[in-house]
Design a protein around this motif. Structure first.
Motif, PDB file in Angstrom:
ATOM      1  N   LEU A  11     -21.006 -92.115 -11.052  1.00 43.78           N
ATOM      2  CA  LEU A  11     -19.926 -92.442 -11.846  1.00 43.78           C
ATOM      3  C   LEU A  11     -19.510 -91.432 -13.050  1.00 43.78           C
ATOM      4  O   LEU A  11     -20.597 -91.072 -13.529  1.00 43.78           O
ATOM      5  N   PRO A  12     -18.304 -91.168 -13.188  1.00 45.09           N
ATOM      6  CA  PRO A  12     -18.144 -90.339 -14.572  1.00 45.09           C
ATOM      7  C   PRO A  12     -18.443 -90.899 -15.592  1.00 45.09           C
ATOM      8  O   PRO A  12     -18.331 -92.334 -15.712  1.00 45.09           O
ATOM      9  N   SER A  13     -18.633 -90.455 -16.558  1.00 40.11           N
ATOM     10  CA  SER A  13     -19.512 -91.034 -17.820  1.00 40.11           C
ATOM     11  C   SER A  13     -18.178 -91.828 -18.427  1.00 40.11           C
ATOM     12  O   SER A  13     -18.712 -93.043 -18.948  1.00 40.11           O
ATOM     13  N   TRP A  14     -16.906 -91.705 -18.472  1.00 39.50           N
ATOM     14  CA  TRP A  14     -16.031 -92.426 -19.142  1.00 39.50           C
ATOM     15  C   TRP A  14     -15.812 -93.742 -18.288  1.00 39.50           C
ATOM     16  O   TRP A  14     -15.230 -94.823 -18.969  1.00 39.50           O
ATOM     17  N   LEU A  15     -16.017 -93.788 -16.956  1.00 32.17           N
ATOM     18  CA  LEU A  15     -15.873 -95.032 -16.206  1.00 32.17           C
ATOM     19  C   LEU A  15     -17.086 -96.118 -16.389  1.00 32.17           C
ATOM     20  O   LEU A  15     -16.887 -97.054 -16.465  1.00 32.17           O
ATOM     21  N   SER A  16     -18.388 -95.437 -16.363  1.00 37.57           N
ATOM     22  CA  SER A  16     -19.542 -96.159 -16.708  1.00 37.57           C
ATOM     23  C   SER A  16     -19.631 -96.583 -17.988  1.00 37.57           C
ATOM     24  O   SER A  16     -20.054 -97.859 -17.986  1.00 37.57           O
ATOM     25  N   LEU A  17     -18.775 -96.019 -18.992  1.00 29.87           N
ATOM     26  CA  LEU A  17     -18.973 -96.764 -20.352  1.00 29.87           C
ATOM     27  C   LEU A  17     -18.103 -97.837 -20.130  1.00 29.87           C
ATOM     28  O   LEU A  17     -18.292 -98.921 -20.771  1.00 29.87           O
ATOM     29  N   ASP A  40     -12.835 -96.822  -4.564  1.00 28.62           N
ATOM     30  CA  ASP A  40     -13.933 -95.495  -4.490  1.00 28.62           C
ATOM     31  C   ASP A  40     -13.073 -94.091  -4.176  1.00 28.62           C
ATOM     32  O   ASP A  40     -13.403 -93.060  -4.474  1.00 28.62           O
ATOM     33  N   THR A  41     -11.989 -94.380  -3.373  1.00 29.15           N
ATOM     34  CA  THR A  41     -11.242 -93.037  -2.934  1.00 29.15           C
ATOM     35  C   THR A  41     -10.684 -92.473  -4.127  1.00 29.15           C
ATOM     36  O   THR A  41     -10.714 -91.077  -4.401  1.00 29.15           O
ATOM     37  N   LEU A  42     -10.131 -93.295  -5.221  1.00 28.05           N
ATOM     38  CA  LEU A  42      -9.775 -92.714  -6.404  1.00 28.05           C
ATOM     39  C   LEU A  42     -10.545 -92.105  -7.305  1.00 28.05           C
ATOM     40  O   LEU A  42     -10.272 -91.090  -7.633  1.00 28.05           O
ATOM     41  N   PHE A  43     -11.592 -92.859  -7.449  1.00 27.17           N
ATOM     42  CA  PHE A  43     -12.779 -92.334  -8.172  1.00 27.17           C
ATOM     43  C   PHE A  43     -13.442 -91.251  -7.953  1.00 27.17           C
ATOM     44  O   PHE A  43     -14.078 -90.397  -8.574  1.00 27.17           O
ATOM     45  N   ASN A  44     -13.688 -91.038  -6.478  1.00 29.10           N
ATOM     46  CA  ASN A  44     -14.309 -89.994  -5.956  1.00 29.10           C
ATOM     47  C   ASN A  44     -13.638 -88.664  -6.267  1.00 29.10           C
ATOM     48  O   ASN A  44     -14.160 -87.553  -6.332  1.00 29.10           O
ATOM     49  N   ARG A  45     -12.045 -88.694  -6.338  1.00 30.51           N
ATOM     50  CA  ARG A  45     -11.344 -87.784  -6.557  1.00 30.51           C
ATOM     51  C   ARG A  45     -11.372 -87.254  -8.083  1.00 30.51           C
ATOM     52  O   ARG A  45     -11.354 -86.174  -8.595  1.00 30.51           O
ATOM     53  N   LEU A  46     -11.363 -88.344  -8.788  1.00 29.81           N
ATOM     54  CA  LEU A  46     -11.377 -88.540 -10.221  1.00 29.81           C
ATOM     55  C   LEU A  46     -12.745 -88.064 -11.003  1.00 29.81           C
ATOM     56  O   LEU A  46     -12.925 -87.986 -12.302  1.00 29.81           O
ATOM     57  N   ALA A  47     -13.740 -88.061 -10.131  1.00 28.85           N
ATOM     58  CA  ALA A  47     -15.259 -87.893 -10.601  1.00 28.85           C
ATOM     59  C   ALA A  47     -15.258 -86.539 -11.491  1.00 28.85           C
ATOM     60  O   ALA A  47     -16.267 -86.492 -12.366  1.00 28.85           O
ATOM     61  N   SER A  48     -14.864 -85.564 -10.930  1.00 25.31           N
ATOM     62  CA  SER A  48     -15.140 -84.068 -11.892  1.00 25.31           C
ATOM     63  C   SER A  48     -14.416 -83.839 -13.177  1.00 25.31           C
ATOM     64  O   SER A  48     -14.360 -83.114 -13.851  1.00 25.31           O
ATOM     65  N   LEU A  49     -13.203 -85.262 -13.458  1.00 27.11           N
ATOM     66  CA  LEU A  49     -12.620 -84.978 -14.514  1.00 27.11           C
ATOM     67  C   LEU A  49     -13.367 -85.586 -15.825  1.00 27.11           C
ATOM     68  O   LEU A  49     -14.261 -86.407 -15.756  1.00 27.11           O
ATOM     69  N   THR A  50     -13.446 -84.702 -17.001  1.00 26.43           N
ATOM     70  CA  THR A  50     -14.095 -85.292 -17.994  1.00 26.43           C
ATOM     71  C   THR A  50     -12.998 -86.075 -18.914  1.00 26.43           C
ATOM     72  O   THR A  50     -11.952 -86.102 -18.466  1.00 26.43           O
ATOM     73  N   ALA A  51     -13.424 -86.659 -19.982  1.00 27.89           N
ATOM     74  CA  ALA A  51     -12.541 -87.274 -20.744  1.00 27.89           C
ATOM     75  C   ALA A  51     -11.531 -86.675 -21.298  1.00 27.89           C
ATOM     76  O   ALA A  51     -10.242 -87.009 -21.554  1.00 27.89           O
ATOM     77  N   ASP A  52     -11.801 -85.345 -21.594  1.00 29.25           N
ATOM     78  CA  ASP A  52     -10.724 -84.391 -22.108  1.00 29.25           C
ATOM     79  C   ASP A  52      -9.801 -84.172 -21.188  1.00 29.25           C
ATOM     80  O   ASP A  52      -8.404 -84.102 -21.528  1.00 29.25           O
ATOM     81  N   ASP A  53     -10.188 -84.190 -19.767  1.00 29.80           N
ATOM     82  CA  ASP A  53      -9.251 -83.757 -18.802  1.00 29.80           C
ATOM     83  C   ASP A  53      -8.116 -85.103 -18.595  1.00 29.80           C
ATOM     84  O   ASP A  53      -7.091 -84.996 -18.382  1.00 29.80           O
ATOM     85  N   VAL A  54      -8.543 -86.045 -18.791  1.00 28.66           N
ATOM     86  CA  VAL A  54      -7.726 -87.483 -18.593  1.00 28.66           C
ATOM     87  C   VAL A  54      -6.988 -87.435 -19.669  1.00 28.66           C
ATOM     88  O   VAL A  54      -5.900 -87.915 -19.652  1.00 28.66           O
ATOM     89  N   ASN A  55      -7.540 -87.143 -20.987  1.00 28.13           N
ATOM     90  CA  ASN A  55      -6.502 -86.939 -22.203  1.00 28.13           C
ATOM     91  C   ASN A  55      -5.395 -86.296 -21.893  1.00 28.13           C
ATOM     92  O   ASN A  55      -4.335 -86.390 -22.208  1.00 28.13           O
TER      93      ASN A  55
END
Length: 838
Positions: A11-17, A40-55
């Motif tokens: 899981l990406p760190s921002w999601l695990s938090l 799962d389908t959504l977060f598999n695609r978003l897994a490579s994004l950092t918090a800065d990317d989502v920002n």
């Protein structure tokens, strides 16, 4: 728990938090199901994004949501979340079936309470409570049965802690949010295109097509039907949404003042006169719809509308009186009504209701008090216990208790992390000839109060997986051609919109001219401070006098040439006043406000790029409001350059999308009228006095520069330049694009697009006014205007005065004949009376 059931490798760190926090009633953490493939389908695609990317995505979405959305200062903005809400196929199947059932049930109830009323006679609905409800309107009882069917409805759904869905509210009068949902989907498709494709999201386009086809069904037998969207106007906080839907569907956006009832028919006031309206898609509440028959007067009503509906000359969607379906007297009995009318249990129920007598035996910890007579009353069973006891002791029959809704939460992105906010889902249904269709999405919003005064709340786009991936070939099926497809239907604008187009053109030209005057004035008084001499001082003084007394800026007062010249030491104060003083009618900040206000009124006609430019103008207005007299001259010049660049960009953005049939020619007509007024005011204020030749030529240079004509004048009259040559160029040259004669010719050509309201062979009053000025220009010589008598060019003064009077007459006639649809009063004599009586 999703943290245990997900199939992701990491899981990406921002999601695990977010998931590691304590959640008891969260859509992602607790209600994602044992097989959360949709998440799962959504977060598999978003897994490579950092918090800065989502920002960065959040910032991009916020800009896209604001761009092209013309804002009023009072309007708040929604915060659109960069993460969509994923709804599983099983949850959506339950919701879809429940929405269809509920819509069928509400349709049957609507037909009965304004028809046979058997549900009231048999006691399934308490008649006394229903009749006392402010949403029950007796006028609806006289409407034909075919005018009572619901067309477009919405309902707010929430999930209980047990996982079942319940209905918080029904919206059957004016279901809001469709435009906002559509706009959010467009933005989501742009920002999250890859995720959208991977998640195989159901499209909403088919529902929108059915929506439009459903409206067209009422006019399928007509060659030229007229469909309008009725809104309260720019004061409505949802006006931007109404304008967006008007643009998307291509329907005319109107206000009540644009419509009138004549001979039992609803008519639109347009340039062509009164045209019959066939369908009204209303966003005005029941109690405001007809100020003639209803007891509550409203500016938003259309007097006589209900009688037109009775006669069948117009279709109103949604039907009149549908607001009563949100009544507590109906909602509290829906489960029984479903068994009685549909022979089925209610799939989407309400929060549990209790009478006052029943509630006395229960704990009030999870209850709240509501009122049958006042839908806005809501008291907490714990916090307001004493007030509740007082109310129910005096009149227990008018009150009831409801179980407090406990909303589930969903993750929203805020300040670089996910936070949980309570959510409600607004779902939409459409009643068609073939059954009930449900929009395969929902407006997911948080009803939590925002601490930010500029934020209305938080919203998400709701994604629902399709059962199977749609093949590209399915999109290429040729549509069945209908009668409407082969008919050329021109859009029609109301007279009010046409008038706003005319004034928008005037404001744009006025702003350009005022900026040029101010730039030249700043140049002149700064030049005087460097090279002080008497000629420069007199030029600055005369220019300052013309600005202060509003001879050359709006409202273009006719000059009094006997007044003494002012002290040039106050030049900067005058420049600041013309730039940013809101008390000065012709100041640039006020003119920009006029442009922004006029643009709001016609925003459904503007392109996306044009609306973005209006946003920039609004930003510039805020800057001007915050500056003071100590602003450096350099900063003033820079601001003027920015504004005139923005204005010219706006002019360019609308030049190539101006179909004259839609009234756009009035914008150009307004520009030409305003430019003509400017030229007459400049020549009247600066060129009518005979002065020393250097001073005269200096003032002529100012007048020519204000009309961007100085270079042309120098090239054309290289050997000998006088006031006469300047007047010939600015007033009498029919081929020069900045001359007043050229403007008059253009206005005359644009008048061709106005509907002819005179019999053939008779010149209309507005054309006569322009013809008088044109003729005066053609027969006048420059030497005649240049001639001085007693230090004044009286012929030039008379020429300017007559031209201005003719232009004002032209505008007055335009207002009376085409914008307000009124005629000038005629004095009655005995002949008139005899004719009227015969």
């Amino acid at each position: 728990m999703y943290i245990n059931t997900n199939t992701m490798p990491e899981l990406p760190s921002w999601l695990s938090l977010y998931l590691n926090k304590t959640h008891v009633h969260d859509e992602l953490a607790n209600h994602s199901g044992s097989n959360p493939a949709h998440w799962d389908t959504l977060f598999n695609r978003l897994a490579s994004l950092t918090a800065d990317d989502v920002n960065s995505r959040a910032i991009e979405i916020r800009q896209l949501l604001q761009n092209g959305n013309i804002k009023n200062e009072s309007n708040k903005q929604w915060h659109f979340d960069p993460l969509p809400f994923m709804l599983s196929k099983s949850d959506w199947a339950i919701l879809e079936e429940g929405i269809k059932q509920r819509t069928r049930l509400l349709n049957l109830i609507q037909q009965d309470i304004y028809g046979d009323q058997t549900l009231l006679v048999d006691g399934h609905i308490p008649a006394q409570q229903l009749f006392q409800d402010p949403n029950y309107l007796r006028e609806g009882f006289s409407l034909p049965s075919n005018e009572l069917s619901l067309f477009f409805t919405a309902l707010d759904v929430y999930r209980t802690s047990a996982g079942e869905f319940k209905v918080l509210a029904d919206h059957c009068q004016c279901p809001l949010g469709l435009g906002l949902l559509l706009k959010n989907r467009i933005i989501a498709r742009r920002v999250m295109a890859e995720e959208f494709a991977d998640c195989n999201v159901q499209q909403i386009k088919e529902f929108l097509n059915l929506f439009q086809e459903g409206i067209d069904e009422y006019t399928h037998y007509m060659d030229d039907p007229r469909i309008v969207i009725l809104t309260q106007g720019i004061d409505d906080p949802n006006y931007n949404e109404h304008a967006f839907l008007s643009t998307y569907f291509g329907y005319t956006l109107v206000q009540s003042a644009d419509l009138t009832v004549r001979g039992g028919e609803v008519c639109l006031k347009s340039l062509q006169g009164l045209g019959k309206v066939n369908v009204i898609l209303r966003w005005v509440t029941d109690r405001s719809i007809d100020s003639l028959e209803q007891t509550e007067y409203s500016l938003h009503g259309i007097p006589g509308l209900l009688q037109a509906v009775r006669e069948g000359s117009v279709k109103v969607l949604n039907p009149f009186g549908s607001g009563v379906l949100s009544s507590s007297s109906i909602k509290s009995h829906l489960a029984d009504l479903s068994q009685h009318l549909l022979k089925q249990p209610l799939l989407l129920g309400e929060p549990n209701y209790y009478s006052v007598l029943e509630a006395k035996k229960l704990s009030w910890d999870n209850l709240e008090l509501l009122c049958h007579l006042n839908p806005k009353l809501k008291l907490d069973g714990v916090l307001d216990e004493q007030e509740i006891k007082l109310l129910i002791s005096n009149d227990p029959d008018n009150y009831f208790f409801q179980e407090k809704p406990l909303f589930s939460s969903a993750p929203f992105w805020h300040d670089g992390q996910l936070v949980a906010r309570p959510v409600v889902f607004r779902c939409y249904a459409l009643t068609t000839e073939n059954g009930i269709e449900v929009l395969p999405s929902a407006l997911c919003f948080s009803n939590e109060t925002s601490s930010d005064p500029h934020v209305s709340g938080w919203i998400k786009d709701t994604w629902i997986n399709t059962a199977d991936r749609i093949e590209a070939s399915e999109h290429n099926i040729a549509p069945i051609r209908k009668r409407m497809d082969v008919t050329l239907l021109e859009g029609v604008v109301s007279s009010r919109t046409a008038e706003h187009l005319f004034w928008l053109g005037r404001y744009l030209e006025r702003c350009e001219n005022t900026i040029r005057i101010l730039r030249i004035f700043i140049d002149k008084y700064t030049e005087l401070s460097i090279y002080p001499d008497l000629i420069r001082q007199n030029i600055v003084a005369r220019l300052l006098n013309a600005i202060n007394l509003q001879y050359i800026v709006y409202p273009y007062i006719e000059p009094d040439l006997t007044r003494e010249l002012p002290d040039v030491s106050f030049s900067k104060e005058a420049a600041f006043k013309l730039l940013a003083d809101e008390q000065c009618a012709g100041s640039i900040v006020n003119t920009l406000k006029y442009i922004a206000n006029a643009s709001v009124q016609i925003q459904e006609l503007l392109s996306h790029d044009s609306r973005r430019i209006i946003d920039s103008i609004n930003d510039q207005i805020k800057i001007f409001k915050n500056i003071n007299l100590n602003v450096p001259t350099r900063a003033m010049q820079s601001s003027l350059d920015n504004v005139i660049g923005t204005i010219m960009a706006f002019n360019g953005s609308i030049t190539d999308c101006m179909p004259n049939s839609n009234g756009w020619f009035l914008l150009e007509m307004g520009r030409r009228v305003e430019r003509s007024m400017q030229i007459t005011s400049l020549s009247a204020a600066l060129l009518t006095q005979e002065l020393e030749e250097p001073e005269e030529l200096g003032l002529l240079e100012v007048a020519l520069s204000c009309q961007v004509s100085l270079i042309t004048h120098k090239r054309r009259y290289r050997v000998y330049q006088t006031i006469g040559t300047g007047l010939e160029l600015l007033l009498l040259d029919a081929e020069y694009p900045r001359s007043i004669l050229f403007q008059l010719e253009q206005i005359h050509q644009l008048c061709i697009h106005l509907p002819n309201k005179r019999r053939q062979g008779v010149i209309a009053a507005h054309e006569k006014a322009i013809l008088l000025s044109k003729t005066s220009c053609y027969v006048t010589e420059k030497d005649y205007l240049q001639k001085s008598d007693g230090g004044l060019r009286k012929q030039l003064i008379e020429f300017n005065h007559n031209t201005r009077m003719n232009l004002e007459t032209f505008c007055d006639v335009l207002l009376l004949q085409y914008f307000s649809h009124t005629q000038t009063a005629n004095k009655l004599n005995w002949t008139n009376i005899e004719q009227a009586q015969s």
